[in-house]
Design a protein around this motif. Structure first.
Motif, PDB file in Angstrom:
ATOM      1  N   ALA A   1       5.083   1.957 -10.596  1.00 43.50           N
ATOM      2  CA  ALA A   1       4.275   2.774  -9.674  1.00 43.50           C
ATOM      3  C   ALA A   1       5.008   4.041  -9.231  1.00 43.50           C
ATOM      4  O   ALA A   1       4.385   4.965  -8.706  1.00 43.50           O
ATOM      5  CB  ALA A   1       3.906   1.953  -8.439  1.00 43.50           C
ATOM      6  N   MET A   2       6.328   4.086  -9.446  1.00 41.73           N
ATOM      7  CA  MET A   2       7.118   5.211  -8.924  1.00 41.73           C
ATOM      8  C   MET A   2       7.058   6.447  -9.812  1.00 41.73           C
ATOM      9  O   MET A   2       7.042   7.569  -9.317  1.00 41.73           O
ATOM     10  CB  MET A   2       8.580   4.786  -8.800  1.00 41.73           C
ATOM     11  CG  MET A   2       8.818   3.772  -7.708  1.00 41.73           C
ATOM     12  SD  MET A   2      10.544   3.242  -7.749  1.00 41.73           S
ATOM     13  CE  MET A   2      10.469   1.859  -6.627  1.00 41.73           C
TER      14      MET A   2
ATOM     15  N   ASP B   1       0.810  -1.218   0.000  1.00 42.52           N
ATOM     16  CA  ASP B   1       0.000   0.000   0.000  1.00 42.52           C
ATOM     17  C   ASP B   1       0.848   1.275   0.000  1.00 42.52           C
ATOM     18  O   ASP B   1       0.339   2.363   0.254  1.00 42.52           O
ATOM     19  CB  ASP B   1      -0.907   0.007   1.232  1.00 42.52           C
ATOM     20  CG  ASP B   1      -0.112  -0.165   2.528  1.00 42.52           C
ATOM     21  OD1 ASP B   1       1.104  -0.459   2.437  1.00 42.52           O
ATOM     22  OD2 ASP B   1      -0.688  -0.015   3.615  1.00 42.52           O
ATOM     23  N   ILE B   2       2.130   1.157  -0.318  1.00 41.80           N
ATOM     24  CA  ILE B   2       3.023   2.316  -0.216  1.00 41.80           C
ATOM     25  C   ILE B   2       2.809   3.275  -1.382  1.00 41.80           C
ATOM     26  O   ILE B   2       2.529   2.856  -2.505  1.00 41.80           O
ATOM     27  CB  ILE B   2       4.498   1.843  -0.141  1.00 41.80           C
ATOM     28  CG1 ILE B   2       5.405   2.959   0.363  1.00 41.80           C
ATOM     29  CG2 ILE B   2       4.967   1.321  -1.494  1.00 41.80           C
ATOM     30  CD1 ILE B   2       6.783   2.466   0.795  1.00 41.80           C
ATOM     31  N   GLN B   3       2.901   4.569  -1.097  1.00 43.61           N
ATOM     32  CA  GLN B   3       2.903   5.603  -2.140  1.00 43.61           C
ATOM     33  C   GLN B   3       4.338   6.122  -2.227  1.00 43.61           C
ATOM     34  O   GLN B   3       4.781   6.863  -1.354  1.00 43.61           O
ATOM     35  CB  GLN B   3       1.949   6.741  -1.759  1.00 43.61           C
ATOM     36  CG  GLN B   3       0.493   6.340  -1.703  1.00 43.61           C
ATOM     37  CD  GLN B   3      -0.125   6.204  -3.085  1.00 43.61           C
ATOM     38  OE1 GLN B   3       0.061   7.046  -3.944  1.00 43.61           O
ATOM     39  NE2 GLN B   3      -0.844   5.105  -3.309  1.00 43.61           N
ATOM     40  N   TYR B   4       5.049   5.711  -3.269  1.00 43.75           N
ATOM     41  CA  TYR B   4       6.463   6.096  -3.375  1.00 43.75           C
ATOM     42  C   TYR B   4       6.596   7.604  -3.557  1.00 43.75           C
ATOM     43  O   TYR B   4       5.845   8.226  -4.309  1.00 43.75           O
ATOM     44  CB  TYR B   4       7.128   5.361  -4.537  1.00 43.75           C
ATOM     45  CG  TYR B   4       7.247   3.878  -4.292  1.00 43.75           C
ATOM     46  CD1 TYR B   4       8.169   3.382  -3.364  1.00 43.75           C
ATOM     47  CD2 TYR B   4       6.428   2.974  -4.943  1.00 43.75           C
ATOM     48  CE1 TYR B   4       8.265   2.019  -3.110  1.00 43.75           C
ATOM     49  CE2 TYR B   4       6.522   1.607  -4.696  1.00 43.75           C
ATOM     50  CZ  TYR B   4       7.435   1.140  -3.778  1.00 43.75           C
ATOM     51  OH  TYR B   4       7.529  -0.200  -3.519  1.00 43.75           O
ATOM     52  N   SER B   5       7.549   8.175  -2.838  1.00 47.70           N
ATOM     53  CA  SER B   5       7.800   9.617  -2.924  1.00 47.70           C
ATOM     54  C   SER B   5       9.189   9.894  -2.381  1.00 47.70           C
ATOM     55  O   SER B   5       9.812   9.041  -1.749  1.00 47.70           O
ATOM     56  CB  SER B   5       6.770  10.395  -2.091  1.00 47.70           C
ATOM     57  OG  SER B   5       6.990  10.141  -0.703  1.00 47.70           O
TER      58      SER B   5
ATOM     59  N   HIS C   1       8.204  14.360 -11.453  1.00 44.44           N
ATOM     60  CA  HIS C   1       9.103  13.566 -10.604  1.00 44.44           C
ATOM     61  C   HIS C   1      10.484  14.217 -10.511  1.00 44.44           C
ATOM     62  O   HIS C   1      11.127  14.160  -9.467  1.00 44.44           O
ATOM     63  CB  HIS C   1       9.199  12.142 -11.128  1.00 44.44           C
ATOM     64  CG  HIS C   1       7.863  11.488 -11.333  1.00 44.44           C
ATOM     65  ND1 HIS C   1       6.917  11.405 -10.324  1.00 44.44           N
ATOM     66  CD2 HIS C   1       7.292  10.923 -12.424  1.00 44.44           C
ATOM     67  CE1 HIS C   1       5.832  10.803 -10.789  1.00 44.44           C
ATOM     68  NE2 HIS C   1       6.034  10.509 -12.063  1.00 44.44           N
TER      69      HIS C   1
END
Length: 272
Positions: free
Chosen positions: A188-189, A71-75, A197
């Motif tokens: 997803a990144m 469930d990670i939101q890469y940032s 980005h």
């Protein structure tokens, strides 16, 4: 050593890393290409630098063999927090950091947020300042797995075009990019549009001016992915104690195309 290292929990994330050598601690943070890992990035310089320093090379969350939480939101915040948690978990104080490409931006963010942790920064082909995204970087972040696409990327990364004809290297990086969960995490990144980005990885000019530690910026003159004039050259004008070294006949993979001169630069800079 092989690509399999050790594991430790850092910031609640099962983190894969390589450790070798004795002496002052040196953290190596890899870049953001498809199939990248700490070992893929640093395998050639590890035997040289481990004779001088205690090396730590983690796979940043979402990359390599480090956990890829569902469930990670890469940032940038997620990556920087993970690296700070790793530094603290290993009990490291005042260490120097080598950052490659995206890893260079993470190193700058660590120095900005936690100057107490950082002794010196060695940044190669680094992002960390806003610039118009290149078609080549867009292709790296937009990679979809195939041998042909990987061959094209390797040709883009390196000045020496024969590297793209090295079937073993192409196969190695391609196989790395299709391991279970790798491409899902990677895609997803950096979803399109990808200029955002680049901007997210950038620090504000006033933040860069506040970084007081010695910094060396290394860049390949023929780097088509992260252009010298738009990044390292400008960073060298803003960061107070920064110097810039440019390798001729070199693309984005300084540590691979110029392994020994690169390692010598690290040793010289850190021994001052």
């Amino acid at each position: 050593m092989a690509d399999q290292g050790k594991f430790i929990e850092a910031g609640g994330i099962n983190t894969h890393y390589h450790e070798e050598g004795n002496g002052d601690p040196l953290l190596l943070i890899h870049g953001s290409g498809p199939g990248v890992s700490a070992w893929a990035n640093w395998r050639l310089v590890f035997p040289i630098l481990s004779k001088h320093y205690h090396l730590y090379a983690p796979d940043v969350v979402g990359f390599g063999y480090t956990e890829k939480p569902k469930d990670i939101q890469y940032s940038v915040d997620v990556w920087v927090d993970h690296m700070i948690a790793f530094i603290e978990k290993m009990g490291l104080e005042k260490l120097s950091i080598i950052g490659n490409s995206m890893g260079g931006a993470l190193a700058l963010h660590i120095a900005n947020r936690r100057p107490d942790l950082v002794k010196k920064l060695f940044l190669m082909g680094s992002v960390g300042i806003e610039f118009p995204i290149t078609d080549e970087l867009d292709a790296v972040w937009g990679y979809t797995p195939s041998l042909e696409n990987m061959k094209n990327l390797i040709a883009t990364f390196s000045h020496d075009q024969s590297m793209a004809d090295n079937d073993d290297l192409v196969e190695l990086r391609y196989q790395a990019s299709i391991q279970e969960g790798f491409q899902e995490a990677f895609s997803a990144m950096f979803p399109a549009p990808r200029q955002r980005h680049v901007n997210a990885l950038a620090l504000k000019e006033e933040e860069l001016r506040r970084i007081e530690v010695p910094v060396i910026l290394i860049h390949g003159r023929e780097d088509r992915i992260i252009p010298l004039e738009k990044t390292s050259w400008r960073l060298s004008q803003i960061i107070p104690n920064a110097e810039l070294h440019v390798f001729p006949e070199c693309g984005h993979w300084t540590q691979i195309e110029k392994t020994k001169p690169f390692a010598n630069q690290v040793i010289d800079f850190l021994s001052r």
